[in-house]
Design an enzyme around this catalytic site. Structure first.
Site, short mmCIF file in Angstrom:
data_model
loop_
_atom_site.label_atom_id
_atom_site.label_comp_id
_atom_site.label_asym_id
_atom_site.label_seq_id
_atom_site.Cartn_x
_atom_site.Cartn_y
_atom_site.Cartn_z
N ARG A 182 26.13 -1.05 31.50
CA ARG A 182 26.19 -2.04 30.45
C ARG A 182 25.72 -1.60 29.18
NH1 ARG A 182 28.28 -3.16 34.38
NH2 ARG A 182 28.23 -5.34 35.84
N SER B 18 27.66 -13.77 33.03
CA SER B 18 26.35 -13.30 33.41
C SER B 18 25.52 -13.23 32.08
CB SER B 18 26.55 -12.22 34.27
OG SER B 18 27.37 -12.53 35.42
N GLU C 297 22.44 -9.64 28.36
CA GLU C 297 23.43 -9.00 27.91
C GLU C 297 24.25 -9.17 26.66
OE1 GLU C 297 26.60 -8.65 30.97
OE2 GLU C 297 25.42 -8.50 32.63
#
Length: 354
Positions: free
Chosen positions: A174, A248, A344
């Site tokens: 990520r 998410s 995130e």
């Protein structure tokens, strides 16, 4: 797309522009300045405008990886560049070039319609193609870097177009150079993907294999895997059109083997996945659920009742509401497991002048 059009109409800049329809959380943010980018010329016109260049700048794709503050005193540039095509092949790969403004999930479906597998595990990930390398998006055992060839980006410092290969992008979990050294400096215009000629299914995640087994599919096609991923995601994740969310919300934390062993003594049911370097990835959703947050609400924001990894807008939530909920979850997970969670999405209250 491929030739990067350099001629366009004068760039239209709106003021006091509502971003409610431009972020999947549905936060009613106001941008002081907003413009749609449809060509390289649009970016160049911004760079040549001293007034626009003096402003903080926020690049906006599908708004699926953002937590917006109520007001954004910045120039928000919405990437709307369109186009996708097969541009070549070799013994191993078929190369697909896609503009930054294209919808990611629609790209996955389009490649399958062309008879090309390779992206199916990342079906239904929200957002646009231009944002995919920034985050190195991934799901169900596949990351963008696994199918990435190169990209073209606009360099705000030089005003030039640069082509970066996989190594130059410095992909990690990520993460990429666009969140590090090139943060704010590069705007991605198009991405070239290398899809495998000899396709093999990636069935490392139990949920996918279980779905295929229940459907009686023993030799799955790429479309079969895509259908499985879509069904699994729809069963766990809310549709942003119905309930505001950013998918998410937390990264799966990575811990040492020793820390995992220590955690297992206290939590034998701990969900973890071995990594090639000997460390372990922990299931953030499991940690959050174990900390008691699944289905709970804090003010106008909450945790989705079907998937603890998803934070949702329960109605009129602000960016501050989402941040407060995330901080409370991080605190409780850290207190229980001594494990740190990392969000995130990008919080736009930290947008800086570029």
């Amino acid at each position: 797309m491929t030739n990067h059009p350099t001629h366009s109409n004068p760039l239209a800049v709106s003021t006091e522009f509502s971003l409610r329809q431009h972020n999947t959380f549905g936060i009613a943010a106001i941008a002081s300045h907003f413009a749609e980018i449809r060509s390289v010329a649009d970016l160049q016109s911004v760079r040549l405008n001293p007034q626009l260049m003096s402003m903080p700048r926020l690049i906006l794709g599908g708004g699926s990886n953002l937590v917006l503050s109520d007001r954004i005193d910045a120039l928000v540039l919405h990437m709307c560049v369109q186009g996708k095509q097969i541009v070549g092949s070799d013994a191993d790969s078929v190369y697909v070039q896609v503009a930054a403004g294209e919808n990611w999930h629609q790209l996955v479906l389009w490649t399958l319609a062309q008879g090309l597998g390779g992206l199916e595990n990342m079906a239904l990930i929200p957002g646009t193609v231009g944002a995919a390398p920034v985050q190195n998006i991934g799901a169900y055992g596949l990351e963008l870097k696994d199918v990435f060839h190169s990209l073209d980006a606009f360099d705000w410092e030089s005003g030039e177009l640069l082509t970066l290969d996989k190594a130059a992008c410095q992909f990690a979990y990520r993460d990429s150079i666009f969140k590090q050294a090139f943060k704010g400096r590069m705007t991605i215009l198009q991405v070239t993907l290398a899809l495998p000629r000899l396709w093999q299914p990636r069935l490392g995640y139990a949920d996918v294999q279980r779905f295929l087994d229940q459907a009686g599919i023993t030799a799955p096609t790429a479309q079969d895997v895509c259908n499985a991923v879509i069904a699994i995601r729809q069963s766990k994740l809310p549709d942003p059109a119905q309930i505001g969310n950013a998918g998410s919300f937390f990264k799966n934390p990575i811990v040492s083997a020793a820390q995992r062993t220590q955690l297992l003594t206290q939590f034998p049911e701990l969900v973890s996945y071995a990594l090639e370097d000997g460390r372990y990835k922990l299931a953030a959703g499991w940690l959050i659920e174990k900390a008691g947050w699944k289905g709970r609400q804090l003010g106008r924001a909450g945790v989705y009742e079907k998937q603890a990894l998803v934070l949702v807008n329960r109605g009129q939530a602000t960016g501050a509401d989402i941040r407060a909920l995330a901080a409370a979850i991080e605190h409780d997970v850290s207190a229980l497991f001594q494990v740190s969670l990392e969000a995130e999405p990008v919080f736009t209250d930290s947008v800086q002048a570029m």
